[in-house]
Design an enzyme around this catalytic site. Sequence first.
Site, mmCIF file in Angstrom:
data_model
loop_
_atom_site.group_PDB
_atom_site.id
_atom_site.type_symbol
_atom_site.label_atom_id
_atom_site.label_comp_id
_atom_site.label_asym_id
_atom_site.label_seq_id
_atom_site.Cartn_x
_atom_site.Cartn_y
_atom_site.Cartn_z
ATOM 1 N N CYS A 17 0.846 -1.195 0.000
ATOM 2 C CA CYS A 17 0.000 0.000 0.000
ATOM 3 C C CYS A 17 0.880 1.243 0.000
ATOM 4 C CB CYS A 17 -0.924 -0.003 1.213
ATOM 5 S SG CYS A 17 -2.353 -1.067 0.950
ATOM 6 N N PRO A 18 0.478 2.235 -0.762
ATOM 7 C CA PRO A 18 -0.858 2.465 -1.325
ATOM 8 C C PRO A 18 -1.065 1.950 -2.746
ATOM 9 C CG PRO A 18 0.422 4.435 -1.623
ATOM 10 C CD PRO A 18 1.322 3.427 -0.922
#
Length: 79
Positions: A17-18
Amino acid sequence: MSEEALGLEVDALGRRCPLPVIELARHVGDVEVGGLVAVLADDEAARVDVPAWCRLRGHEYAGERPRERGAAYVVRRLH
């Protein structure tokens, strides 16, 4: 209870992530309004980041479906 069919799956396995959320944002417009898109991710942060992205962008978080590797985080496109 049967699961509603997914319109699209975005594979973000192995990405931290992201990046799964960025891939989701890139492809959510590829399904019709009301359709489901799932982002496949194995980064635990996706469990928090995908629902947060839905709240910020006005889409419905439709839950998590476990997969052999990671999970499918399901989103309903609302606009």
